[in-house]
Write an enzyme that holds these catalytic residues in place. Structure first.
Site, PDB file in Angstrom:
ATOM      1  N   LYS A  53     120.436 -23.146 -40.049  1.00 59.66           N
ATOM      2  CA  LYS A  53     120.357 -22.086 -41.048  1.00 59.66           C
ATOM      3  C   LYS A  53     120.665 -22.561 -42.463  1.00 59.66           C
ATOM      4  O   LYS A  53     120.270 -21.917 -43.444  1.00 59.66           O
ATOM      5  CB  LYS A  53     121.327 -20.960 -40.677  1.00 59.66           C
ATOM      6  CG  LYS A  53     120.919 -20.138 -39.458  1.00 59.66           C
ATOM      7  CD  LYS A  53     119.775 -19.204 -39.782  1.00 59.66           C
ATOM      8  CE  LYS A  53     119.545 -18.198 -38.656  1.00 59.66           C
ATOM      9  NZ  LYS A  53     118.483 -17.220 -38.997  1.00 59.66           N
ATOM     10  N   SER A 305     119.537 -26.210 -31.897  1.00 59.41           N
ATOM     11  CA  SER A 305     119.582 -25.545 -33.205  1.00 59.41           C
ATOM     12  C   SER A 305     120.973 -25.278 -33.743  1.00 59.41           C
ATOM     13  O   SER A 305     121.148 -25.084 -34.946  1.00 59.41           O
ATOM     14  CB  SER A 305     118.818 -24.217 -33.127  1.00 59.41           C
ATOM     15  OG  SER A 305     119.397 -23.380 -32.140  1.00 59.41           O
TER      16      SER A 305
END
Length: 329
Positions: A53, A305
């Site tokens: 992110k 991720s």
């Protein structure tokens, strides 16, 4: 803007240079032997804020005008976007307010507060948190930087796709996390722009997969947000979705959904065989391979991720019996 392109993503890479890590991609001997193909792991969970992110948040903050920076930023988040935005805002000396639901794990709240952002806990879903975001935009003039449906966010996440295809140029398949679609659409736009023949498959949990339900319906729909090991993949895509729904519809080759048992198996494998600690969302690509839900006809790149998992929960998952009852989450 109706589509984020390869050119936007390349510009984002220049914009965030020096603000994010170029994370490694490594061959997994255990998965390669099991699948009979070269399986590579993109170790994005080693990013500065422990998830991908930071790429989108850094690009979005860097793209703001001087006036917008002075007003401060606000976002709804399931945790990782909030942490990334808090980090990016702190580097620029900006006010940041992160709105989250009660479903967000406490370890993620603590990290956001540690970075100096203001935290607002509102309701039991991303939609509830988003209402508080809209109130702050209207009443206090903060600039909204949403977690996925924003061109600068998508372009920033797309820089991850550029790295993946540069590190494994002959990749036949890429497995990418699918939630609101900012990551999946950005990665797909980058990789398809460079290597059109590479397949991109989105992976999500079966419990409350809003993008999958929307793609099946042919338009954005509301889906109940449920507790899941892949909490970072929770939340809706917005009924007024402007970018990610269409990009995922047009660029993804398939979408795979996973049970809680399968996600837990992915977390355990990452720890026991790869020596990596990942959160539930970070493990879904591995989980899809272990579950036999995707085949390998050439080199495969699996994205890890994020690793923002509560360590008590991690210990419980990796030490328990292989079967995890979904009603015990």
């Amino acid at each position: 803007m109706t589509r984020v392109t390869l050119e936007h993503i390349r510009a984002a890479r220049e914009r965030i240079a020096g603000k994010v890590e170029r994370t490694p991609t490594v061959l997994s001997p255990s998965l390669s032997e099991r699948l009979g193909a070269q399986i590579y792991l993109k170790l994005e969970h080693r990013q500065i804020t422990c998830s991908f992110k930071l790429r989108g948040a850094s690009n979005a903050v860097a793209s703001l005008s001087t006036n917008e920076k002075a007003r401060g930023v606000v976002a709804a988040s399931t945790g990782n976007h909030g942490r990334a935005l808090a980090h990016a805002a702190k580097l620029e000396g900006l006010r940041a307010v992160i709105c989250m639901s009660r479903l967000v794990p406490g370890n993620k709240l603590d990290e956001i507060r540690r970075l100096g952002a203001e935290v607002r806990i509102v309701g039991n879903s991303q939609d509830d948190a988003q209402q508080e975001v809209e109130r702050l935009v209207a009443q206090e003039g903060l600039v909204m930087l949403p977690p996925f449906d924003h061109p600068s966010i998508i372009a920033g996440q797309g820089t991850l796709g550029l790295e993946m295809i540069e590190q494994v140029p002959d990749a036949a398949l890429v497995l990418v996390q699918l939630s609101g679609g900012g990551l999946a659409s950005g990665v797909a736009a980058a990789i398809k722009g460079v290597s059109p023949g590479t397949k991109i498959i989105g992976v999500s949990m079966a419990r409350g997969a809003a993008m999958k339900a929307s793609l099946d319906a042919g338009h954005p729909v509301l889906v109940e947000e449920l507790p899941t090991l892949a909490d970072s993949l929770g939340g809706g895509i917005g009924l007024d979705n402007r970018l990610t729904f269409a990009m995922c519809r047009d660029l993804l080759d398939d979408v795979i959904l996973l049970s809680e048992d399968e996600i837990a198996a992915g977390i355990r494998h990452a720890y026991a065989q790869e020596r990596e600690i990942v959160e539930g969302a970070g493990a879904v690509g591995i989980a899809a391979l272990l579950a036999g839900k995707v085949g390998a006809n050439g080199p495969v790149v699996v994205l890890l991720s994020g690793r923002n998992i509560d360590m008590n929960a991690h210990r419980r998952i990796v030490c328990e019996a292989p079967s995890l009852k979904e009603d015990a989450i």
